[in-house]
Enzyme design. Structure first.
Site, mmCIF file in Angstrom:
data_model
loop_
_atom_site.group_PDB
_atom_site.id
_atom_site.type_symbol
_atom_site.label_atom_id
_atom_site.label_comp_id
_atom_site.label_asym_id
_atom_site.label_seq_id
_atom_site.Cartn_x
_atom_site.Cartn_y
_atom_site.Cartn_z
ATOM 1 N N ARG A 63 55.773 -68.967 -1.887
ATOM 2 C CA ARG A 63 55.780 -68.143 -0.580
ATOM 3 C C ARG A 63 54.649 -68.467 0.123
ATOM 4 N NH1 ARG A 63 54.966 -62.520 -2.739
ATOM 5 N NH2 ARG A 63 57.124 -62.513 -2.867
ATOM 6 N N ARG A 182 46.061 -53.733 -7.129
ATOM 7 C CA ARG A 182 47.389 -54.236 -6.909
ATOM 8 C C ARG A 182 47.589 -54.935 -5.605
ATOM 9 N NH1 ARG A 182 51.454 -52.438 -10.470
ATOM 10 N NH2 ARG A 182 52.953 -53.647 -9.440
ATOM 11 N N LYS A 183 48.897 -55.306 -5.339
ATOM 12 C CA LYS A 183 49.031 -55.924 -3.919
ATOM 13 C C LYS A 183 48.879 -54.846 -2.995
ATOM 14 C CE LYS A 183 54.270 -54.970 -3.494
ATOM 15 N NZ LYS A 183 55.524 -55.791 -3.119
ATOM 16 N N GLY A 453 67.503 -55.750 -5.767
ATOM 17 C CA GLY A 453 68.113 -55.872 -6.976
ATOM 18 C C GLY A 453 67.609 -55.087 -8.338
ATOM 19 N N CYS A 458 62.006 -54.681 -3.006
ATOM 20 C CA CYS A 458 61.879 -55.643 -2.183
ATOM 21 C C CYS A 458 62.925 -55.913 -0.924
ATOM 22 C CB CYS A 458 61.789 -56.900 -2.929
ATOM 23 S SG CYS A 458 60.151 -56.797 -4.248
ATOM 24 N N GLY A 459 64.073 -55.295 -0.962
ATOM 25 C CA GLY A 459 64.827 -55.345 0.043
ATOM 26 C C GLY A 459 65.003 -54.160 0.850
#
Length: 588
Positions: A63, A182-183, A453, A458-459
């Site tokens: 990424r 976390r992120k 998914g 994430c989508g």
């Protein structure tokens, strides 16, 4: 008590991990001790190196990071050449072939099928043109997002680019803050269309104005604690703080430091910033910022411009841009042209061609959006028509169909170990079927269908007109890939997350359900009414009745449980090497 990932990070994290990656790359995949792989793969993520899923051993996703989606043609060309030369796997994707890039919902790019041994050469090539993978994954501040046309859009109220650049250099570049609980997501936008989607970020700055000492000052209101994952989404909440552009960096940094120091590290299911705000509340956070993290008086919130937000807001096109697709005039009289890339995937050849077009017709600047689309900037008015005739724009059109324009998808089981279903290829074929078989009213520009998914989202299924999330179901006695269907999500003045209306629908019956939904929309809407507004009138309960899963002539070739195979599109043995001589054995 810290969990095991915190212990791994305490042992080594951040910039120092780079040397270990280079060391492993020189010695080869087999040099990573088997019992330490999980630990090293977790650490690798800081440098954007993600091991792909079971059965794909020795292959990695890479990424990149580029603040606010900005890059030059030279940079994009280098990325395309890396995809062409290194991002090539053992099996072609049936739709996209081999060698491609994925555009992300955080205005950046991912590459797949990367071999660890190739990472040094890839880094050399990318970093020679100013592209980095640093801090693009793991428990870090992720790619900072904003208005992709910052500085070049008529709707900009306050300049945001200098703030974005300082946050990138001084905040994300600070190794002392690399190890977050976390992120953590940051957005800054000065435009009045809401395209940075501040409502789903850990901290977001939105344009505002306030009277201070008798003078109207433009700046930002602050929102904190947004996110969409794990079926526990939160809208970012007002912190009741207005900051001037001069103080914006310090407030963002203050909140990052607060979360870095006080965020939970014992439970990874409950340590994202949205839960941090749940636990502490905005008033307590504001007081802590004032007392311990900034050395100036915090102003109460100013007047925001959320009522003008149109980006993914479910508003009619005449009220403003809902995305950046199409031809749009810049304040200086030039134009930018937004291409549509359904599900965000472009071949390496297309990527290089896009870089060439940006140089030939514009300034060479390219920007990426949160809807997985690229923009060619600074096109002279006299060159627009010629650009629109270029072959690449036949494939990635600035005037796409409503379904193609609204399609977004995450990585799915093609490479992701936590996904439950294949996503990108399935949605590509689903959109094609919908384009051919389902009529959309002429005045509707887009039906936003987002596909994740799994529940990590994430989508961005939670923010779609029609959201899809991967599940499993039984059909005819077999376990098959299935999707949950939801409706009514979107950003804008009043962000909303979808309501789930149909559960565990076998994948081959989903297009039929969407056909029924869109048919009801077309039949019952008022003229000019977009999907989200129609839904408010029609009611979610009524949608449950009309969302009828059914088989059609759409054929889904990946109904099998793709997570159980090493690659959804291959029936052969996994080629993943397991010896120093790269001798493949079965993934079993």
């Amino acid at each position: 008590m810290s969990n095991k990932k915190e212990a791994w990070k305490e042992g080594m994290y951040g910039d120092e991990v780079r040397e270990k990656i280079l060391e492993f790359a020189e010695k080869g995949w087999e040099s990573i001790p088997e019992e330490e792989k999980d630990m090293w793969f977790s650490r690798f993520k800081f440098w954007g190196i993600f091991h792909q899923r079971d059965g794909q051993e020795s292959y990695f996703m890479m990424r990149l990071t580029n603040v606010n989606g900005q890059m030059t043609a030279e940079q994009l060309r280098a990325i395309g050449e890396v995809a062409r030369d290194y991002a090539t796997g053992p099996v072609d994707n049936p739709e996209f072939g081999d060698a491609w890039i994925d555009l992300t919902t955080r205005q950046s790019i991912q590459l797949h099928w990367i071999k660890l041994e190739d990472v040094p050469a890839i880094w050399d090539k990318l970093e020679s043109v100013g592209v980095t993978t640093r801090s693009s994954g793991g428990d870090t501040m992720r790619n900072i997002v904003g208005c992709p046309v910052a500085g070049k859009d008529k709707e900009e109220l306050v300049e945001s680019q200098p703030i974005l650049e300082r946050l990138e250099e001084d905040l994300r570049g600070d190794d002392e803050l690399a190890n977050m609980p976390r992120k953590f997501n940051i957005s800054v936008t000065g435009c009045r269309e809401g395209c940075a989607q501040d409502a789903i970020n850990g901290i977001g700055l939105e344009p505002a104005e306030k009277e201070i000492e008798g003078e109207t000052v433009t700046g930002f209101n602050v929102r904190v604690g947004g996110g969409t994952g794990s079926r526990e989404p939160r809208r970012a909440r007002e912190l009741d703080v207005f900051v001037t552009p001069e103080n914006a960096y310090d407030v963002v940094r203050g909140f990052v430091e607060l979360y870095h120091e006080e965020g939970r590290r014992d439970n990874r299911q409950k340590n994202r910033s949205r839960f941090f705000i749940d636990d502490h509340g905005t008033e307590e956070v504001r007081e802590l910022l004032q007392e311990e993290y900034v050395d100036f008086d915090l102003h109460r919130r100013g007047r925001n411009f959320r009522e003008e937000y149109t980006y993914n807001a479910g508003r009619p096109p005449e009220e403003g841009k809902t995305d950046h697709v199409g031809v749009h005039e810049q304040p200086n009289g030039d134009y930018y042209v937004g291409l549509n890339v359904p599900v965000g995937r472009m071949t390496a050849r297309e990527t290089i061609a896009l870089a060439d077009l940006a140089e030939a017709y514009g300034s060479g600047e390219i920007r990426l959006t949160r809807r997985q689309n690229p923009l060619i900037m600074d096109v002279d008015e006299s060159a627009v028509d010629a650009l629109l005739e270029e072959p690449l724009l036949d494939t990635h059109s600035p005037e796409p169909s409503a379904f193609a324009r609204g399609g977004m998808a995450c990585t799915g089981t093609e490479f992701c170990g936590i996904a439950l279903t294949e996503t990108k290829l399935r949605l590509t074929r689903m959109l094609r079927w919908l384009n051919t078989n389902v009529d959309v009213p002429d005045d509707v520009e887009a039906i936003k269908i987002h596909y994740s998914g799994c529940t990590a989202d994430c989508g961005h299924a939670q923010t779609a007109d029609i959201g899809l999330q991967g599940m499993r179901a039984q059909k005819n006695g077999d376990i098959v890939e299935a999707l949950d269907i939801g409706v009514g999500g979107g950003m804008g003045p009043n962000p909303e997350f979808i309501d789930w209306v149909s559960q565990r629908v076998p994948a081959d019956e989903v297009p039929g359900a969407i056909e029924s939904l869109v048919g009801a929309f077309a039949a019952h809407r008022e003229e000019g009414q977009p999907f989200r507004e129609w839904l408010e009138d029609f009611g979610v309960e009524s949608v449950v009745d009309v969302c009828e899963p059914k088989e059609t002539d759409y054929e889904d070739p990946y109904m099998h449980d793709a997570k159980q195979s090493w690659y959804p599109f291959s029936k052969n043995e996994s080629p993943a090497p397991t010896t120093v001589d790269d001798v493949p054995i079965s993934s079993d």
